[in-house]
Design a protein around this motif. Structure first.
Motif, short mmCIF file in Angstrom:
data_model
loop_
_atom_site.label_atom_id
_atom_site.label_comp_id
_atom_site.label_asym_id
_atom_site.label_seq_id
_atom_site.Cartn_x
_atom_site.Cartn_y
_atom_site.Cartn_z
N HIS A 210 -112.37 78.44 -6.35
CA HIS A 210 -113.28 77.76 -6.04
C HIS A 210 -113.63 78.32 -4.79
O HIS A 210 -112.46 78.80 -3.60
N ARG B 272 -124.56 83.42 -12.92
CA ARG B 272 -124.09 82.64 -13.74
C ARG B 272 -124.94 82.93 -14.77
O ARG B 272 -123.68 82.03 -15.87
N ALA C 272 -119.62 70.32 -9.54
CA ALA C 272 -120.33 70.42 -11.09
C ALA C 272 -120.83 71.07 -11.89
O ALA C 272 -119.97 71.41 -13.00
N ALA C 273 -120.44 71.94 -11.53
CA ALA C 273 -120.91 73.85 -11.97
C ALA C 273 -119.67 74.09 -12.07
O ALA C 273 -118.87 73.78 -13.73
N TRP D 231 -121.19 79.21 -2.33
CA TRP D 231 -121.93 78.36 -2.70
C TRP D 231 -121.96 77.61 -2.07
O TRP D 231 -121.88 77.00 -0.49
N PRO D 232 -123.83 77.31 -2.19
CA PRO D 232 -124.16 76.54 -1.00
C PRO D 232 -124.12 75.40 -1.80
O PRO D 232 -123.47 74.89 -2.63
N ALA E 108 -120.69 82.34 -8.66
CA ALA E 108 -121.63 82.12 -7.67
C ALA E 108 -122.08 83.30 -7.05
O ALA E 108 -122.94 82.69 -6.18
N THR F 276 -122.07 81.18 -17.99
CA THR F 276 -122.27 80.25 -18.72
C THR F 276 -122.68 80.32 -20.39
O THR F 276 -122.39 79.70 -20.85
N GLY G 298 -122.48 71.07 -1.67
CA GLY G 298 -122.94 70.35 -2.34
C GLY G 298 -122.92 70.54 -4.24
O GLY G 298 -123.65 70.24 -5.27
N THR G 299 -122.84 72.30 -4.75
CA THR G 299 -123.67 72.34 -5.99
C THR G 299 -121.39 72.79 -6.34
O THR G 299 -121.82 72.88 -8.06
N ALA G 300 -121.03 73.64 -5.89
CA ALA G 300 -120.20 73.96 -6.69
C ALA G 300 -118.94 72.74 -7.72
O ALA G 300 -118.80 73.11 -8.68
#
Length: 325
Positions: free
Chosen positions: A175, A151, A187-188, A180-181, A145, A155, A183-185
């Motif tokens: 978390h 990232r 799924a990632a 995090w922006p 994040a 990854t 709605g992005t956390a």
């Protein structure tokens, strides 16, 4: 003793940002306190410090600013026996900072880490020689994040096939919504968590992120691939899922001063127990013992019981363990 898969022998390498932390006394308001206490705070270095306390050889890889706070952070982590020789000094970016704000039974955390030294970390960290002989590399969901390069670091680590690396990868979802922006956390973090060999996640955390059901087994359905998945249910239980079975161990009864850092402490205790003999119930117990030491202090890193007491707790019959506090 319950023996399952465990990583090969070797040291642990923890990778991620550590910041200087400022906090008033627990009973004081950030708005009116005249004095703020300086400490250090970072999920991965917390794990590293507790591993060192538990006798596990461990290195911490990160970057700090060429500033007084960076030198203070480095010295504090090193004082616990963690190898910090791989921590980079960035002359152009500052050491990150966080400020704790006590708010009743909870603590709000304000981050000042934009463009910090550690935010410039990237996949080249994985080329460090320490990883060649590592048993476990520990990462968390905080790092991806922080920046695109961070990232990419996480990854790349988690998309490298186990056959192409000598170490296992441990990943704590950890978390932090503020990083995090919107709605992005979800799924990632789900993708990353499901790729690790060992994954840690809180039950409430999984429910908030992924709307899982109320049971630890619901999280396992969502994350089927880790060789070991550890689901922590606050001060109640922790459950480990592996190919060989499922194990649940109650938490110790503990008076909570501040919860920050307890998850990191639990991960360190579990990893130390796993590396010691692969006995999962004992590893879960050691996780709880280590977490309790963090819950009792305002700092992220607390003092462990002496080795004799730890051994006595680990050896207790199950019914006696549940009565300990």
């Amino acid at each position: 003793m319950t023996n399952v898969w465990r990583p090969a022998e070797g040291a642990v390498v923890c990778i991620g940002e550590t910041m200087a932390a400022l906090a008033p006394a627990p009973s004081e308001s950030l708005e009116t306190a005249e004095d703020l206490r300086v400490s250090v705070a970072g999920a991965e270095s917390n794990v590293a410090m507790y591993l060192a306390d538990l006798g596990v050889p461990v290195s911490w890889l990160s970057a700090l600013g060429d500033d007084a706070l960076g030198r203070r952070v480095r010295a504090a982590v090193a004082a616990t026996g963690v190898d910090v020789s791989g921590v980079r000094c960035d002359p152009e970016r500052p050491t990150g900072l966080l400020v704790k704000e006590p708010a009743g039974t909870r603590t709000r955390v304000h981050y000042y880490r934009s463009n910090s030294a550690a935010s410039a970390l990237g996949p080249d960290v994985l080329d460090d020689d320490r990883l060649v002989s590592a048993s476990v590399v520990h990462l968390t969901g905080v790092t991806p994040a922080l920046s695109p390069s961070c990232r990419s670091l996480v990854t790349q680590a988690l998309t490298t096939a186990p056959s192409e690396r000598p170490y296992a990868i441990s990943f704590d979802v950890n978390h932090r919504p503020a990083l995090w922006p919107p709605g992005t956390a979800a799924a990632a973090l789900r993708d990353l968590a499901d790729r690790a060999d060992i994954t840690f996640v809180g039950l409430d955390e999984a429910q908030e992120l992924w709307n899982t059901g109320p049971e630890a087994a619901d999280v396992r359905k969502l994350l089927p691939h880790p060789r070991l998945l550890v689901v922590k249910n606050g001060g109640h239980t922790a459950t480990a899922f592996g190919d060989e079975g499922t194990w649940t161990v109650p938490a110790l009864r503990t008076d909570v001063v501040e919860p920050v850092g307890a998850g990191d402490a639990f991960a360190a205790g579990f990893l130390a127990g796993l590396l010691q003999d692969g006995d999962i119930p004992r590893a879960l117990r050691l996780g709880h013992i280590t977490a309790a030491s963090a819950l009792k202090v305002t700092d992220d890193h607390g003092r462990l019981p002496d080795r004799d007491r730890i051994q006595r707790l680990l050896d207790l019959p199950a019914q006696e363990w549940e009565t300990q506090g």
